[in-house]
Design a protein around this motif. Sequence first.
Motif, PDB file in Angstrom:
ATOM      1  N   VAL A  82       0.836  -1.202   0.000  1.00  0.00           N
ATOM      2  CA  VAL A  82       0.000   0.000   0.000  1.00  0.00           C
ATOM      3  C   VAL A  82       0.872   1.253   0.000  1.00  0.00           C
ATOM      4  N   LEU A  83       1.891   1.276   0.845  1.00  0.00           N
ATOM      5  CA  LEU A  83       2.760   2.450   0.936  1.00  0.00           C
ATOM      6  C   LEU A  83       3.543   2.671  -0.361  1.00  0.00           C
ATOM      7  N   ARG A  84       3.979   1.590  -0.989  1.00  0.00           N
ATOM      8  CA  ARG A  84       4.717   1.724  -2.252  1.00  0.00           C
ATOM      9  C   ARG A  84       3.818   2.249  -3.367  1.00  0.00           C
ATOM     10  N   SER A  85       2.567   1.793  -3.388  1.00  0.00           N
ATOM     11  CA  SER A  85       1.643   2.212  -4.447  1.00  0.00           C
ATOM     12  C   SER A  85       1.160   3.648  -4.249  1.00  0.00           C
ATOM     13  N   ARG A 137      -0.426   7.993   6.199  1.00  0.00           N
ATOM     14  CA  ARG A 137       0.851   7.291   6.011  1.00  0.00           C
ATOM     15  C   ARG A 137       1.499   6.962   7.356  1.00  0.00           C
ATOM     16  N   LEU A 138       1.476   7.929   8.266  1.00  0.00           N
ATOM     17  CA  LEU A 138       2.063   7.710   9.586  1.00  0.00           C
ATOM     18  C   LEU A 138       1.300   6.639  10.363  1.00  0.00           C
ATOM     19  N   GLU A 139      -0.019   6.623  10.180  1.00  0.00           N
ATOM     20  CA  GLU A 139      -0.818   5.592  10.859  1.00  0.00           C
ATOM     21  C   GLU A 139      -0.500   4.205  10.320  1.00  0.00           C
ATOM     22  N   LEU A 140      -0.320   4.089   9.017  1.00  0.00           N
ATOM     23  CA  LEU A 140       0.038   2.799   8.421  1.00  0.00           C
ATOM     24  C   LEU A 140       1.407   2.338   8.902  1.00  0.00           C
TER      25      LEU A 140
END
Length: 325
Positions: A82-85, A137-140
């Motif tokens: 998810v973060l990469r996408s 993003r920080l939560e993920l």
Amino acid sequence: RSSDLPQLDIAASGSDAQHAAERLFDLVGWRFSTKDSKRQPIACTFDVLGVSFDFKDCSRGRFVVKNKKARIEQVVSEIDDVLRSGELSSHRATSLRGKLQFAETHTHGRALSAHLRCFQQRASGKLLGTSIPETLRLELLWAQSFMLEDRPRVLHSGTGNRKLIVFTDASLEDHDNSAGIGMVAFACIDDLITEKFFFSEKVPADLLNAWQKNTKKVIATLELFAALTAICMLSTRFQGWRIFAYVDNEAARSSMISLYSPLLVNNNMLKALSEVSMAYSLFVWTARVPSASNPSDAPSRGKYDHLVSEGFQALIVSWPKADRF
């Protein structure tokens, strides 16, 4: 329909316990798998449906529950994707939330509620779009760290007779210009009081002013802070105990149960409560107590002489900086 049926028995029984159980299944006509993967030998550590159990120290009344390594790796890998996408749809957030909730229910229950506000909004459809803002993003990243850290739930047998009963209250007086918090707590073993504690403190003016800027109903924040402070101060001494927290405010009670508040300052307090509960394997049960029945009402207003004369131990509150929460 199939299901995994873990079997607990004394280690000395060895394979005999398994053979006895299988013979019983034969007698009652139950079908069961004879695959080696389903007939693991008796062991002190084993996995069941994504959960790992460790009974190596059960002779000392201690056992550990944590998530299976493969499940942790699966969730961490998905968050990486998810973060990469750079995209997270509501549908995918819902799926990921389910996996995270499944993982946390076996250990510390409600940690996600306090830490993943933005993520929860995306999963419920309240946060539209698929882009990942910085907060999300920080939560993920926090969720990924939570899984990788894999803090287990440590359980102790024989603690059901140990209870910490905590009453807290807050006062707001002088046209909302003066506030105080109070606590009265009883440590009980076999229903007998073994220790008694209290605190009675006036809220620093700068802290009260900072909280009043963030909410129109600051009394709920004060009540929540009183409960949080009491639990944090007593947690190291009563690790693993059952804590019964009685608060005199419905908003504070409901947020402590759900570990969620729409107010950022309150939610940050709930994060702290979650961290303490995980660190000391606390079991916190929360209920409402009316003012007339609340022994901490008087100390929240600076009246505590009767507690001193009755042998209660005074605790001193360490106040956070105004921007801590």
